[in-house]
Scaffold this motif. Sequence first.
Motif, mmCIF file in Angstrom:
data_model
loop_
_atom_site.group_PDB
_atom_site.id
_atom_site.type_symbol
_atom_site.label_atom_id
_atom_site.label_comp_id
_atom_site.label_asym_id
_atom_site.label_seq_id
_atom_site.Cartn_x
_atom_site.Cartn_y
_atom_site.Cartn_z
ATOM 1 N N THR A 127 11.996 -33.617 3.988
ATOM 2 C CA THR A 127 11.048 -34.565 3.258
ATOM 3 C C THR A 127 10.288 -35.395 4.502
ATOM 4 O O THR A 127 9.508 -35.768 4.365
ATOM 5 N N TYR A 128 11.387 -35.854 5.441
ATOM 6 C CA TYR A 128 10.859 -36.450 6.572
ATOM 7 C C TYR A 128 9.607 -35.828 7.385
ATOM 8 O O TYR A 128 8.587 -36.382 7.521
ATOM 9 N N LEU A 129 9.985 -34.518 7.568
ATOM 10 C CA LEU A 129 9.099 -33.704 8.332
ATOM 11 C C LEU A 129 7.809 -33.511 7.555
ATOM 12 O O LEU A 129 6.635 -33.310 8.027
ATOM 13 N N GLU A 130 7.896 -33.337 6.447
ATOM 14 C CA GLU A 130 6.689 -33.217 5.281
ATOM 15 C C GLU A 130 5.746 -34.145 5.580
ATOM 16 O O GLU A 130 4.574 -34.090 5.460
ATOM 17 N N LYS A 131 6.354 -35.585 5.626
ATOM 18 C CA LYS A 131 5.632 -36.652 5.691
ATOM 19 C C LYS A 131 4.847 -36.933 7.015
ATOM 20 O O LYS A 131 4.011 -37.384 7.219
ATOM 21 N N MET A 132 5.770 -36.645 8.108
ATOM 22 C CA MET A 132 5.105 -36.407 9.395
ATOM 23 C C MET A 132 3.820 -35.660 9.609
ATOM 24 O O MET A 132 2.838 -35.804 10.446
ATOM 25 N N GLU A 186 1.071 -37.735 9.337
ATOM 26 C CA GLU A 186 0.735 -38.590 10.440
ATOM 27 C C GLU A 186 -0.203 -38.165 11.470
ATOM 28 O O GLU A 186 0.382 -37.494 12.337
ATOM 29 N N GLU A 187 -1.444 -37.936 11.256
ATOM 30 C CA GLU A 187 -2.359 -37.367 12.345
ATOM 31 C C GLU A 187 -1.810 -37.830 13.834
ATOM 32 O O GLU A 187 -1.942 -37.141 14.737
ATOM 33 N N LYS A 188 -1.930 -39.240 14.047
ATOM 34 C CA LYS A 188 -1.393 -39.627 15.312
ATOM 35 C C LYS A 188 -0.197 -39.116 15.764
ATOM 36 O O LYS A 188 -0.296 -38.514 17.124
ATOM 37 N N THR A 189 0.664 -39.164 15.067
ATOM 38 C CA THR A 189 2.058 -38.402 15.632
ATOM 39 C C THR A 189 1.994 -37.084 15.818
ATOM 40 O O THR A 189 2.281 -36.687 16.926
ATOM 41 N N MET A 190 1.294 -36.261 14.946
ATOM 42 C CA MET A 190 1.140 -34.837 15.309
ATOM 43 C C MET A 190 0.183 -34.532 16.808
ATOM 44 O O MET A 190 0.463 -33.610 17.349
ATOM 45 N N ASP A 191 -0.835 -35.383 16.597
ATOM 46 C CA ASP A 191 -1.565 -35.305 17.684
ATOM 47 C C ASP A 191 -1.107 -35.618 19.013
ATOM 48 O O ASP A 191 -1.086 -34.683 20.112
ATOM 49 N N GLU A 192 -0.303 -36.518 19.097
ATOM 50 C CA GLU A 192 0.434 -37.044 20.311
ATOM 51 C C GLU A 192 1.438 -36.237 20.866
ATOM 52 O O GLU A 192 1.717 -35.625 21.727
#
Length: 458
Positions: free
Chosen positions: A403-408, A411-417
């Motif tokens: 569930t946490y990973l699906e939320k991540m 999160e465009e900023k987290t994925m991009d970084e």
Amino acid sequence: MATVTPQPIGKLHDRILVKITKDDYLPSFETALKKYSKTANVPGFRKGNVPAGMVKKMYGQSAFVDEVLRTANRELETYLKTEKPAIFAQPLAMEYGSLVLDMNQPADFDFAFEIGLKPEFDVDLASKKGKITKYTIAVTDEMVDAEIDNISRRAGKVENPEAFANDTDIVYATYQACDKLGNITEGTEPTEDVVTLEQMPKTLGEQLRTKKPGDSILFKPSEVCTAEELPVFMKSALRKEATDMEAADSNYQLTLTKIGVLVPRELNEEFFAEAFPGAEIKDTATFKARIKVEIEKQLAQVSNERLQNDIFETLVHETPIELPEAFLKAWLQRGGEKQKTDEEVANEYPTMDHQIRWTLISDKLITDNEIKVSYEEVIADIKTKVMAYFGMKNEDDAPWMETYLEKMTKEEKTMDETYRNLLFGKLFAKLEKDIDVAEKQVTQEEFAAIQPAHHHHH
């Protein structure tokens, strides 16, 4: 019919001349007016029944300018998509001079845009072989003992004895303005400060050594502080500016409220378990070994950051690349919401130049070496970091992980970084091998004293 013509005006610097005719924009202008006619709200007329002449008078000029400029920009975009010149940033509109856009005088118009072209270049890694060193910082017993002392003190507790015993004892005190007899000045509020005895002004600290909680001392800051001690003490204890000489020469009463002694945690299994949950450390020797490993990890990260910066700086400074400086400075000056001054451009351009060179170099190396990061790698990296943060060894300990990973993923900023960190991690790992980086073990002091080959930019 519109025409678009490139015209060189400098090294890697072109003017794009866009010529549009009346036939290019008048149809869309008429269409825009019809839309206004359908939606315009004019008192005395039902929506959709406003006379065309009135609509044109009210909205025509604005619509005319919009359509002319939109047509010019559309022709430019079509040219760029078709010809695909490798350009920096976005085209920069040049000054239009005496251009007049009047709906009552439709005409053919010329627009000019500047573009900066990306240069062709080679990155010569072979010439860098052996020129860059990766430093391994040796971990000493003293470093391990110091770290153990730090973490045991951070996890320790404060006891409150009735007398001072060491310079590291903590002073809890209040300060209040008074007269020379100790009578508190009416209308003043006390201030509080907490420092160690050794951090007190030396003269004041010596007077405090024999005091007990509840005792007071009368003093003038200017008489108990040296020139170096005074500004720090005034700000910390009295909340006064260092330049407030009236306060520095005034009387104050210090009241010792309590004494603190920081008692470090005992090195036992309970403490080991708190420091490293799940590690099952039973004795001091194993604890020291684990501390050494953690220090080595931290220093390895510091060393790796230094190596990456050295590679970065070496490639940027030693890779010949011609840039369209005139265009880039013009874009820096006029490309933002607010035009910059010549002085601002002069100050900011060197950093911009440095970063552009690295972007060109890194993009080329990533493309040439086919360095890629998959979606699965990004998710796996996020999962690993989450498990490490919570000290988990397997996913069974985290039923909430999916569930946490699906939320991540949202999160465009987290994925991009995460993507960029993994991408550049792979790039630097490849460069480290290709450059054949030399390795050398040094002490922490030697590492700190090593000068970079090139000036560092941040």
